[in-house]
Design a protein around this motif. Structure first.
Motif, PDB file in Angstrom:
ATOM      1  N   GLY A  22       0.841  -1.205   0.000  1.00  0.00           N
ATOM      2  CA  GLY A  22       0.000   0.000   0.000  1.00  0.00           C
ATOM      3  C   GLY A  22       0.869   1.245   0.000  1.00  0.00           C
ATOM      4  N   HIS A  23       0.377   2.290   0.638  1.00  0.00           N
ATOM      5  CA  HIS A  23       1.102   3.572   0.638  1.00  0.00           C
ATOM      6  C   HIS A  23       2.066   3.644   1.824  1.00  0.00           C
ATOM      7  N   HIS A  24       2.764   2.545   2.078  1.00  0.00           N
ATOM      8  CA  HIS A  24       3.495   2.378   3.325  1.00  0.00           C
ATOM      9  C   HIS A  24       4.948   2.853   3.221  1.00  0.00           C
ATOM     10  N   GLY A  56       8.374   7.351   4.169  1.00  0.00           N
ATOM     11  CA  GLY A  56       7.109   6.705   3.834  1.00  0.00           C
ATOM     12  C   GLY A  56       7.125   6.279   2.381  1.00  0.00           C
ATOM     13  N   ASP A  57       6.088   6.670   1.645  1.00  0.00           N
ATOM     14  CA  ASP A  57       5.972   6.241   0.244  1.00  0.00           C
ATOM     15  C   ASP A  57       6.555   7.259  -0.735  1.00  0.00           C
ATOM     16  N   ASP A  58       7.350   8.195  -0.233  1.00  0.00           N
ATOM     17  CA  ASP A  58       7.909   9.231  -1.117  1.00  0.00           C
ATOM     18  C   ASP A  58       9.398   9.051  -1.358  1.00  0.00           C
ATOM     19  N   LEU A  94       4.348  -2.640  -7.668  1.00  0.00           N
ATOM     20  CA  LEU A  94       4.186  -1.842  -6.448  1.00  0.00           C
ATOM     21  C   LEU A  94       2.869  -1.074  -6.506  1.00  0.00           C
ATOM     22  N   TYR A  95       2.439  -0.623  -5.360  1.00  0.00           N
ATOM     23  CA  TYR A  95       1.143   0.031  -5.282  1.00  0.00           C
ATOM     24  C   TYR A  95       1.229   1.468  -5.808  1.00  0.00           C
ATOM     25  N   ALA A  96       0.237   1.861  -6.606  1.00  0.00           N
ATOM     26  CA  ALA A  96       0.145   3.223  -7.158  1.00  0.00           C
ATOM     27  C   ALA A  96       1.412   3.614  -7.917  1.00  0.00           C
ATOM     28  N   ASP A 136       5.759  12.925   5.368  1.00  0.00           N
ATOM     29  CA  ASP A 136       4.795  12.096   4.637  1.00  0.00           C
ATOM     30  C   ASP A 136       3.423  12.220   5.296  1.00  0.00           C
ATOM     31  N   LYS A 137       2.379  12.130   4.454  1.00  0.00           N
ATOM     32  CA  LYS A 137       0.965  12.221   4.857  1.00  0.00           C
ATOM     33  C   LYS A 137       0.603  13.613   5.381  1.00  0.00           C
ATOM     34  N   THR A 138       1.124  14.610   4.727  1.00  0.00           N
ATOM     35  CA  THR A 138       0.707  15.967   5.087  1.00  0.00           C
ATOM     36  C   THR A 138       0.904  16.931   3.918  1.00  0.00           C
ATOM     37  N   LYS A 232      -8.257  17.054  -8.608  1.00  0.00           N
ATOM     38  CA  LYS A 232      -8.920  15.942  -7.926  1.00  0.00           C
ATOM     39  C   LYS A 232      -7.895  15.241  -7.050  1.00  0.00           C
ATOM     40  N   TYR A 233      -8.355  14.270  -6.252  1.00  0.00           N
ATOM     41  CA  TYR A 233      -7.431  13.559  -5.395  1.00  0.00           C
ATOM     42  C   TYR A 233      -6.464  12.724  -6.214  1.00  0.00           C
ATOM     43  N   VAL A 234      -5.172  12.907  -5.996  1.00  0.00           N
ATOM     44  CA  VAL A 234      -4.186  12.072  -6.690  1.00  0.00           C
ATOM     45  C   VAL A 234      -3.067  11.657  -5.741  1.00  0.00           C
ATOM     46  N   ALA A 266      -2.778  18.488   8.470  1.00  0.00           N
ATOM     47  CA  ALA A 266      -3.776  17.864   7.601  1.00  0.00           C
ATOM     48  C   ALA A 266      -3.089  16.878   6.665  1.00  0.00           C
ATOM     49  N   GLY A 267      -3.749  15.758   6.393  1.00  0.00           N
ATOM     50  CA  GLY A 267      -3.227  14.868   5.355  1.00  0.00           C
ATOM     51  C   GLY A 267      -3.163  13.399   5.712  1.00  0.00           C
ATOM     52  N   TRP A 268      -3.492  13.086   6.962  1.00  0.00           N
ATOM     53  CA  TRP A 268      -3.473  11.677   7.377  1.00  0.00           C
ATOM     54  C   TRP A 268      -4.588  10.939   6.635  1.00  0.00           C
ATOM     55  N   MET A 269      -4.540   9.662   6.581  1.00  0.00           N
ATOM     56  CA  MET A 269      -5.487   8.756   5.918  1.00  0.00           C
ATOM     57  C   MET A 269      -6.341   9.428   4.830  1.00  0.00           C
ATOM     58  N   ARG A 270      -6.102   9.008   3.610  1.00  0.00           N
ATOM     59  CA  ARG A 270      -6.855   9.479   2.444  1.00  0.00           C
ATOM     60  C   ARG A 270      -6.785  11.002   2.287  1.00  0.00           C
ATOM     61  N   GLY A 271      -5.702  11.573   2.784  1.00  0.00           N
ATOM     62  CA  GLY A 271      -5.546  13.024   2.686  1.00  0.00           C
ATOM     63  C   GLY A 271      -6.729  13.768   3.278  1.00  0.00           C
ATOM     64  N   SER A 272      -7.396  13.169   4.252  1.00  0.00           N
ATOM     65  CA  SER A 272      -8.672  13.714   4.713  1.00  0.00           C
ATOM     66  C   SER A 272      -8.786  13.814   6.226  1.00  0.00           C
ATOM     67  N   PHE A 290      -3.319   3.565  10.595  1.00  0.00           N
ATOM     68  CA  PHE A 290      -4.265   4.423   9.884  1.00  0.00           C
ATOM     69  C   PHE A 290      -3.503   5.187   8.789  1.00  0.00           C
ATOM     70  N   ASP A 291      -2.589   4.450   8.145  1.00  0.00           N
ATOM     71  CA  ASP A 291      -1.684   5.018   7.122  1.00  0.00           C
ATOM     72  C   ASP A 291      -0.836   6.162   7.675  1.00  0.00           C
ATOM     73  N   GLY A 292      -0.475   6.116   8.910  1.00  0.00           N
ATOM     74  CA  GLY A 292       0.313   7.210   9.476  1.00  0.00           C
ATOM     75  C   GLY A 292       0.905   6.783  10.796  1.00  0.00           C
ATOM     76  N   GLU A 351      -9.791  15.014   0.577  1.00  0.00           N
ATOM     77  CA  GLU A 351      -9.372  14.561  -0.745  1.00  0.00           C
ATOM     78  C   GLU A 351     -10.168  13.357  -1.223  1.00  0.00           C
ATOM     79  N   TYR A 352     -10.851  12.712  -0.323  1.00  0.00           N
ATOM     80  CA  TYR A 352     -11.842  11.703  -0.682  1.00  0.00           C
ATOM     81  C   TYR A 352     -13.159  12.203  -0.103  1.00  0.00           C
ATOM     82  N   THR A 353     -14.229  12.159  -0.883  1.00  0.00           N
ATOM     83  CA  THR A 353     -15.523  12.501  -0.300  1.00  0.00           C
ATOM     84  C   THR A 353     -16.644  11.814  -1.069  1.00  0.00           C
TER      85      THR A 353
HETATM   86  C1  F6R Z   1      -1.548   7.954   0.348  1.00  0.00           C
HETATM   87  C2  F6R Z   1      -2.364   8.022   1.561  1.00  0.00           C
HETATM   88  C3  F6R Z   1      -3.250   6.897   1.934  1.00  0.00           C
HETATM   89  C4  F6R Z   1      -4.333   6.600   0.909  1.00  0.00           C
HETATM   90  C5  F6R Z   1      -5.225   5.434   1.380  1.00  0.00           C
HETATM   91  C6  F6R Z   1      -6.232   5.018   0.325  1.00  0.00           C
HETATM   92  O1  F6R Z   1      -0.368   8.677   0.481  1.00  0.00           O
HETATM   93  O2  F6R Z   1      -2.287   8.969   2.261  1.00  0.00           O
HETATM   94  O3  F6R Z   1      -3.821   7.150   3.192  1.00  0.00           O
HETATM   95  O4  F6R Z   1      -5.099   7.733   0.660  1.00  0.00           O
HETATM   96  O5  F6R Z   1      -4.421   4.305   1.666  1.00  0.00           O
HETATM   97  O6  F6R Z   1      -5.561   4.715  -0.834  1.00  0.00           O
HETATM   98  P1  F6R Z   1      -6.230   4.036  -2.114  1.00  0.00           P
HETATM   99  O7  F6R Z   1      -7.399   4.871  -2.506  1.00  0.00           O
HETATM  100  O8  F6R Z   1      -5.130   4.018  -3.095  1.00  0.00           O
HETATM  101  O9  F6R Z   1      -6.665   2.655  -1.675  1.00  0.00           O
END
Ligand code: F6R
Ligand code: MG
Ligand code: MG
Length: 389
Positions: A22-24, A56-58, A94-96, A136-138, A232-234, A266-272, A290-292, A351-353
């Protein structure tokens, strides 16, 4: 001109080109692929030196050269390194993979194409310590609070009061990332105006800081906001910053000190979501819970004749254990809010809604309600705020 007197440029260019589990975290083979491209460029003399790492994933490219900021050669090189790393990411599944490379066409500058960029050019001092921060995640505005403390708060930076070389203060260049405008504000004279802006870190972002007495560059932040670029969310921006230290700039210890307080970003989990920014060493630069929670790494270098001597992994230190523990405590507290604000970001920042779809589905079920008053909706921050005498 001797290398010592020529202006050297430090460029930190980063992108999420795909990650493991994942985005780990970044896969070591993608680091290798990018390193090979930069090693070749070093051999050819395009860059003077480099260090490739990840948070992180960067994937993070730290480079020195003599071509100035916004150099097409350097941006082209970073683009090529990301492309090569993306190839490997795709091969490994790899993911994404390739996530942050928003365009196929490179046209001289990576800004606006997805990667984040922080660059500064200066004449090397006899000894030139710099700190490269990578989060990462912000979002870029996550640096607003620590940069304010470093360059404007005497309770953080003793040198503002007792070092004559810093006593005049610093000038902050603040970007309005919604409008594409920039304003320079001087500290300490304009502190309150500065804070009025940078307390809204999603919109007003400290881009650069200069020492007032001689206009020497002191700090620079990557200000790219991916969702504003793509509409949009990317992926999250996950910003980087470069800060010069010592001999008339804040000491390394003053530069690191604000991160002993894991402020909410701001920016943890799903940028949200909001969460605490946890300072970590490279070995912990990976996002799990929680991705963070959002993380930040600080690498210290001496820039010497254009070479990057180091790094020193500055948060890999028991002195930051309490900050990490506090961050974990705050993370638990915030998590217990689940989908509620202020853990979840406001609707305009998420970033997700699913809100538009939910509202559409419910539109015929909303019936008139008697509020007993006519609501006046404030449209923007500029218009809001009661006028008090
Ligand atoms: C990515 C990030 C993650 C993702 C989440 C959902 O840097 O912050 O929290 O937003 O894992 O990712 P998708 O939609 O790719 O499953
Ligand atoms: Mg990231
Ligand atoms: Mg990512």
């Amino acid at each position: 001109m001797s290398e010592e007197r020529r202006k050297v440029t430090v460029s930190v260019i980063k992108a999420d080109i795909g990650s493991l589990a994942g985005h780990h975290k970044v896969h070591p083979d993608t680091i290798l692929a990018a390193s090979r491209v930069l090693a070749e460029a070093k051999k050819k003399g395009v860059i003077k030196d480099f260090y490739v790492t990840h948070v992180g994933d960067d994937l993070q490219l730290i480079m020195t050269h003599y071509k100035g900021v916004d150099s097409p050669d350097i941006h082209g090189l970073a683009w090529e390194a990301f492309k090569e790393a993306t190839k490997v990411a795709k091969e490994l599944g790899l993911y994404a993979a390739g996530q942050d490379l928003l365009s196929d066409a490179f046209s001289g500058n990576v800004r606006g194409l997805g990667p984040g960029v922080a660059e500064m050019e200066f004449v090397e001092r006899p000894a030139e310590p710099i700190v490269v921060f990578m989060a990462d995640k912000t979002e870029p505005g996550a640096f607003n609070l620590p940069l304010y403390k470093i360059f404007a708060d005497p309770f953080n930076t003793a040198g503002l009061v007792i070092d004559p070389r810093m006593h005049d203060g610093f000038v902050f260049e603040v970007l309005d990332v919604f409008e594409g405008k920039m304003v320079r504000l001087a500290a300490p004279e304009e502190l309150y105006d500065l804070l009025a802006l940078i307390g809204t870190p999603g919109r007003y972002v400290i881009k650069r800081v200069y020492r007032k007495r001689d206009n020497e560059i002191a700090a620079v932040v990557s200000s790219e906001r991916l969702n504003l670029i793509a509409g949009k969310y990317v992926g999250k921006d996950d910003p980087v910053a470069i800060v010069r230290a010592q001999s008339g700039f804040p000491a390394v210890g003053e530069v690191l000190e604000p991160f002993s307080f894991p402020h909410l970003v701001a920016g943890w989990m799903r940028g949200s979501h909001h969460g605490p920014l946890m300072p970590v060493g490279l070995k912990d630069a990976k996002c799990t819970r929680f991705d963070g929670p959002p993380r930040i790494v600080a690498l210290g270098f001496q820039v010497h004749n254009g070479n990057l001597i180091g790094p020193a992994d500055l948060f890999d230190d028991p002195a930051f254990d309490e900050a990490r523990r506090l961050a974990q405590f705050i993370a638990d507290y915030m998590r217990r809010h689940g989908p509620f604000m202020p853990h979840r970001l406001g609707p305009e920042e998420m970033e997700y809604t699913t809100l538009p779809q939910v509202l559409e589905r419910l539109k015929d079920r909303f019936v008139k309600a008697e509020l007993g008053y006519k609501p006046v909706i404030k449209r923007s921050e500029e218009l809001s705020g009661a006028e008090h005498d």
